[in-house]
Enzyme design. Sequence first.
Site, PDB file in Angstrom:
ATOM      1  N   PHE A  48      97.832  84.636  36.916  1.00  0.00           N
ATOM      2  CA  PHE A  48      98.058  85.391  38.143  1.00  0.00           C
ATOM      3  C   PHE A  48      99.343  86.188  37.986  1.00  0.00           C
ATOM      4  O   PHE A  48     100.314  85.689  37.422  1.00  0.00           O
ATOM      5  CB  PHE A  48      98.225  84.446  39.342  1.00  0.00           C
ATOM      6  CG  PHE A  48      97.053  83.541  39.562  1.00  0.00           C
ATOM      7  CD1 PHE A  48      95.895  84.017  40.168  1.00  0.00           C
ATOM      8  CD2 PHE A  48      97.095  82.215  39.173  1.00  0.00           C
ATOM      9  CE1 PHE A  48      94.812  83.177  40.387  1.00  0.00           C
ATOM     10  CE2 PHE A  48      96.015  81.372  39.389  1.00  0.00           C
ATOM     11  CZ  PHE A  48      94.870  81.853  39.994  1.00  0.00           C
ATOM     12  N   SER A  50     106.271  84.729  32.096  1.00  0.00           N
ATOM     13  CA  SER A  50     105.365  83.758  32.703  1.00  0.00           C
ATOM     14  C   SER A  50     105.921  82.344  32.748  1.00  0.00           C
ATOM     15  O   SER A  50     106.726  81.951  31.903  1.00  0.00           O
ATOM     16  CB  SER A  50     104.059  83.702  31.893  1.00  0.00           C
ATOM     17  OG  SER A  50     103.452  84.963  31.789  1.00  0.00           O
ATOM     18  N   LEU A  76      97.547  77.146  34.987  1.00  0.00           N
ATOM     19  CA  LEU A  76      97.815  78.346  35.761  1.00  0.00           C
ATOM     20  C   LEU A  76      99.069  79.023  35.244  1.00  0.00           C
ATOM     21  O   LEU A  76     100.129  78.418  35.194  1.00  0.00           O
ATOM     22  CB  LEU A  76      98.006  77.993  37.247  1.00  0.00           C
ATOM     23  CG  LEU A  76      96.918  77.128  37.875  1.00  0.00           C
ATOM     24  CD1 LEU A  76      97.279  76.806  39.303  1.00  0.00           C
ATOM     25  CD2 LEU A  76      95.554  77.798  37.769  1.00  0.00           C
ATOM     26  N   GLU A  77      98.920  80.262  34.848  1.00  0.00           N
ATOM     27  CA  GLU A  77     100.040  81.084  34.408  1.00  0.00           C
ATOM     28  C   GLU A  77     100.413  82.000  35.558  1.00  0.00           C
ATOM     29  O   GLU A  77      99.564  82.701  36.100  1.00  0.00           O
ATOM     30  CB  GLU A  77      99.617  81.897  33.183  1.00  0.00           C
ATOM     31  CG  GLU A  77     100.689  82.783  32.607  1.00  0.00           C
ATOM     32  CD  GLU A  77     100.206  83.569  31.379  1.00  0.00           C
ATOM     33  OE1 GLU A  77     100.968  84.426  30.914  1.00  0.00           O
ATOM     34  OE2 GLU A  77      99.074  83.325  30.902  1.00  0.00           O
ATOM     35  N   ILE A  78     101.680  81.985  35.951  1.00  0.00           N
ATOM     36  CA  ILE A  78     102.177  82.849  37.017  1.00  0.00           C
ATOM     37  C   ILE A  78     103.173  83.797  36.373  1.00  0.00           C
ATOM     38  O   ILE A  78     104.126  83.355  35.730  1.00  0.00           O
ATOM     39  CB  ILE A  78     102.839  82.025  38.128  1.00  0.00           C
ATOM     40  CG1 ILE A  78     101.866  80.969  38.641  1.00  0.00           C
ATOM     41  CG2 ILE A  78     103.310  82.929  39.266  1.00  0.00           C
ATOM     42  CD1 ILE A  78     102.515  79.863  39.436  1.00  0.00           C
TER      43      ILE A  78
END
Length: 136
Positions: free
Chosen positions: A83, A119, A130-132
């Site tokens: 994301f 990230s 989940l990669e932010i």
Amino acid sequence: MAGHTNQAKQFTLDRLDHLVLTVRDIDATVDFYTRALGMEAVTFGEGRRALNFGGSKINLHPYGNEFLPKAAMPTPGSADLCFTTGTPIEKVLAQLDAQGIEVEEGPVQRTGAQGSLRSVYVRDPDGNLLEISNLL
């Protein structure tokens, strides 16, 4: 697929509209994604649950009772999602820390669909990665 590379392009895709996550506990998933990532919980159809963010949506399927049609082998914890956010990663890290969410890795530099990313990685209740990211 050999022999298909010379065919004329029939259409192009614009964007990913939604994806489906198969989860063990829909309420725990909704809590995590709304609390930790600021997504909006929605109910649609005949009581189905989803998460909205930006112009996209994540539909939630209960493991063992998935909606049809479904993936051939729906499995909780098998997704690896990235994301992007305009919020600086430092503020993302502060929010994650305030929520008691462990950062598995980062900040690190990665490559995304539109360029370089900064990230951090976390896991949701099912173990999905989940990669932010911030687009650099």
